[in-house]
Design a protein around this motif. Structure first.
Motif, PDB file in Angstrom:
ATOM      1  N   LEU A 152       0.836  -1.199   0.000  1.00 28.06           N
ATOM      2  CA  LEU A 152       0.000   0.000   0.000  1.00 28.06           C
ATOM      3  C   LEU A 152       0.870   1.247   0.000  1.00 28.06           C
ATOM      4  O   LEU A 152       1.932   1.276   0.635  1.00 28.06           O
ATOM      5  CB  LEU A 152      -0.907   0.011   1.234  1.00 28.06           C
ATOM      6  CG  LEU A 152      -1.914  -1.132   1.343  1.00 28.06           C
ATOM      7  CD1 LEU A 152      -2.703  -1.019   2.641  1.00 28.06           C
ATOM      8  CD2 LEU A 152      -2.844  -1.169   0.142  1.00 28.06           C
ATOM      9  N   PRO A 153       0.461   2.303  -0.702  1.00 31.01           N
ATOM     10  CA  PRO A 153       1.201   3.571  -0.637  1.00 31.01           C
ATOM     11  C   PRO A 153       1.319   4.051   0.805  1.00 31.01           C
ATOM     12  O   PRO A 153       0.418   3.837   1.622  1.00 31.01           O
ATOM     13  CB  PRO A 153       0.335   4.527  -1.470  1.00 31.01           C
ATOM     14  CG  PRO A 153      -0.439   3.648  -2.390  1.00 31.01           C
ATOM     15  CD  PRO A 153      -0.705   2.390  -1.616  1.00 31.01           C
ATOM     16  N   LEU A 265      -6.189  14.364  -3.670  1.00 29.18           N
ATOM     17  CA  LEU A 265      -6.098  14.427  -2.214  1.00 29.18           C
ATOM     18  C   LEU A 265      -6.730  13.204  -1.555  1.00 29.18           C
ATOM     19  O   LEU A 265      -6.358  12.848  -0.433  1.00 29.18           O
ATOM     20  CB  LEU A 265      -6.723  15.715  -1.697  1.00 29.18           C
ATOM     21  CG  LEU A 265      -5.951  17.001  -2.025  1.00 29.18           C
ATOM     22  CD1 LEU A 265      -6.638  18.214  -1.420  1.00 29.18           C
ATOM     23  CD2 LEU A 265      -4.494  16.921  -1.556  1.00 29.18           C
ATOM     24  N   MET A 266      -7.676  12.565  -2.228  1.00 31.11           N
ATOM     25  CA  MET A 266      -8.212  11.310  -1.700  1.00 31.11           C
ATOM     26  C   MET A 266      -7.089  10.279  -1.591  1.00 31.11           C
ATOM     27  O   MET A 266      -6.943   9.586  -0.570  1.00 31.11           O
ATOM     28  CB  MET A 266      -9.312  10.774  -2.612  1.00 31.11           C
ATOM     29  CG  MET A 266      -9.843   9.402  -2.196  1.00 31.11           C
ATOM     30  SD  MET A 266     -10.860   8.593  -3.476  1.00 31.11           S
ATOM     31  CE  MET A 266      -9.593   8.098  -4.652  1.00 31.11           C
ATOM     32  N   ALA A 270      -5.443   8.561   1.788  1.00 25.03           N
ATOM     33  CA  ALA A 270      -5.331   7.103   1.929  1.00 25.03           C
ATOM     34  C   ALA A 270      -3.900   6.700   2.251  1.00 25.03           C
ATOM     35  O   ALA A 270      -3.659   5.848   3.120  1.00 25.03           O
ATOM     36  CB  ALA A 270      -5.803   6.425   0.643  1.00 25.03           C
ATOM     37  N   ALA A 271      -2.928   7.316   1.567  1.00 27.45           N
ATOM     38  CA  ALA A 271      -1.528   6.967   1.776  1.00 27.45           C
ATOM     39  C   ALA A 271      -1.001   7.459   3.116  1.00 27.45           C
ATOM     40  O   ALA A 271       0.033   6.982   3.588  1.00 27.45           O
ATOM     41  CB  ALA A 271      -0.678   7.529   0.639  1.00 27.45           C
ATOM     42  N   PRO A 289      -9.118   3.026  -6.971  1.00 28.08           N
ATOM     43  CA  PRO A 289      -9.627   3.074  -5.603  1.00 28.08           C
ATOM     44  C   PRO A 289      -8.577   3.646  -4.658  1.00 28.08           C
ATOM     45  O   PRO A 289      -7.372   3.586  -4.941  1.00 28.08           O
ATOM     46  CB  PRO A 289      -9.882   1.601  -5.288  1.00 28.08           C
ATOM     47  CG  PRO A 289      -8.843   0.885  -6.086  1.00 28.08           C
ATOM     48  CD  PRO A 289      -8.726   1.666  -7.372  1.00 28.08           C
ATOM     49  N   PRO A 290      -8.999   4.195  -3.522  1.00 27.50           N
ATOM     50  CA  PRO A 290      -8.024   4.557  -2.494  1.00 27.50           C
ATOM     51  C   PRO A 290      -7.409   3.280  -1.931  1.00 27.50           C
ATOM     52  O   PRO A 290      -8.131   2.385  -1.485  1.00 27.50           O
ATOM     53  CB  PRO A 290      -8.864   5.298  -1.452  1.00 27.50           C
ATOM     54  CG  PRO A 290     -10.259   4.794  -1.647  1.00 27.50           C
ATOM     55  CD  PRO A 290     -10.383   4.471  -3.102  1.00 27.50           C
ATOM     56  N   LEU A 291      -6.099   3.186  -1.957  1.00 30.96           N
ATOM     57  CA  LEU A 291      -5.418   1.971  -1.515  1.00 30.96           C
ATOM     58  C   LEU A 291      -5.151   2.064  -0.022  1.00 30.96           C
ATOM     59  O   LEU A 291      -4.073   2.462   0.420  1.00 30.96           O
ATOM     60  CB  LEU A 291      -4.126   1.766  -2.308  1.00 30.96           C
ATOM     61  CG  LEU A 291      -4.308   1.620  -3.821  1.00 30.96           C
ATOM     62  CD1 LEU A 291      -2.972   1.376  -4.503  1.00 30.96           C
ATOM     63  CD2 LEU A 291      -5.291   0.507  -4.160  1.00 30.96           C
TER      64      LEU A 291
END
Length: 338
Positions: A152-153, A265-266, A270-271, A289-291
């Motif tokens: 994941l980021p 920015l989403m 998430a990151a 998708p947001p990861l």
């Protein structure tokens, strides 16, 4: 080993490229990984532990500037990069690495870049439905299956950085802080209506949350609409256009939770590992998708969406207008309680 990334031109795409950077370091211990990037995405790369150095790419969207690209290539040639990973699909993005004569030039074929890319990947959209997967595939040999799951980021945001940003903006961090990112660079078909954000702000303020609005100068107008429609005091603080991207990252890192459209920015939120509620309209969470394990995706999944249009082709924008604030509020409170 020294390698170069030709970075995307969008904030969200840059975040989604980080799993590739992680994989490259796993494959090559001691790798020096630099990035050639537009200055507006550089602050995101600065928050990635995998990137050693950022080189400014001065070219505007669509700008050819062959002479300037030759000049930049001569500078890069002195750095003796052995590999370059070209993430955008355009011919222009592959010119500088070619002019710099970097030995291994790795990318998808893209805009028929057969002479510019010499380790070519052919995209199978069914096998790689997500953008992050397509970027990460470049760490593998062409034709080799992508190992899953992806890492994941993970952007860095220290307590010292947050404190410095809050001090520079002259604000203290509230005990309960909800941050809204009401903009979306792509267009209005990705923006949840201002009146819905305002209703959500009222409900959260009544529950003891401070509400801050974060975004670029282009988002200031919709942020002002939200503030003007809020009925409960105190009104939200509008930081849209008043911060640098680096400061926006620090504000997001301070949030109890974040509410975003499908936007750059989403992906930043998430990151940063913040609890996140992501609202989707014309776009698809199947592609970008947001990861994050802390993200809740909300979409009505209407027959007409995702249409991937900048503006609603049917004129009603039901995919967002009919997505009522109560549903988003419920998701926010669930994330806050988790």
């Amino acid at each position: 080993m020294k390698a170069l990334i030709v970075a995307p031109s969008w904030i969200g795409d840059t975040v989604l490229a980080q799993p590739l950077f992680m994989r490259l370091h796993e494959r090559t211990p001691g790798l020096q990984l630099d990035a050639l990037a537009p200055r507006w995405v550089a602050p995101v790369l600065e928050r990635m532990a995998e990137i050693s150095r950022i080189i400014d790419s001065p070219f505007a969207h669509g700008e050819l500037s062959l002479r300037s690209r030759h000049r930049l290539a001569r500078q890069l040639a002195r750095d003796d990069y052995q590999r370059v990973y070209v993430l955008p699909n355009s011919i222009k993005s592959a010119l500088v690495p070619f002019f710099a004569n970097i030995p291994e030039r790795i990318a998808f074929v893209g805009e028929k870049r057969y002479g510019l890319i010499n380790r070519r990947h052919t995209l199978d959209k069914a096998l790689l439905p997500q953008m992050a997967e397509r970027f990460a595939q470049l760490a593998e040999a062409p034709g080799t299956p992508l190992p899953r799951p992806l890492p994941l980021p993970r952007l860095t945001c220290s307590g010292e950085q947050r404190a410095a940003t809050l001090a520079a903006l002259g604000v203290d961090r509230p005990e309960k802080l909800a941050i809204f990112c009401p903009g979306a660079e792509y267009g209005p078909a990705k923006r949840w209506p201002a009146r819905h954000f305002a209703t959500l702000a009222d409900a959260l303020t009544q529950r003891g949350y401070a509400v801050w609005l974060v975004g670029s100068a282009k988002d200031r107008e919709i942020a002002e609409q939200i503030v003007s429609q809020v009925q409960t005091a105190p009104p939200p603080r509008n930081f849209c256009g008043s911060t640098s991207l680096s400061q926006a990252i620090d504000l997001l890192g301070a949030a109890s939770f974040v509410v975003c459209n499908d936007s750059g920015l989403m992906h930043v939120a998430a990151a940063l590992g913040r609890p996140l509620v992501a609202v989707y309209g014309s776009s698809s969470p199947g592609f970008t998708p947001p990861l994050s394990a802390q993200a809740t995706i909300i979409s009505l999944n209407l027959e007409c969406s995702p249409c991937f249009k900048r503006e609603c082709p049917l004129g009603h924008l039901d995919c967002l207008n009919q997505l009522h604030p109560q549903r988003v509020l419920d998701a926010c409170l669930a994330r806050a309680a988790a």
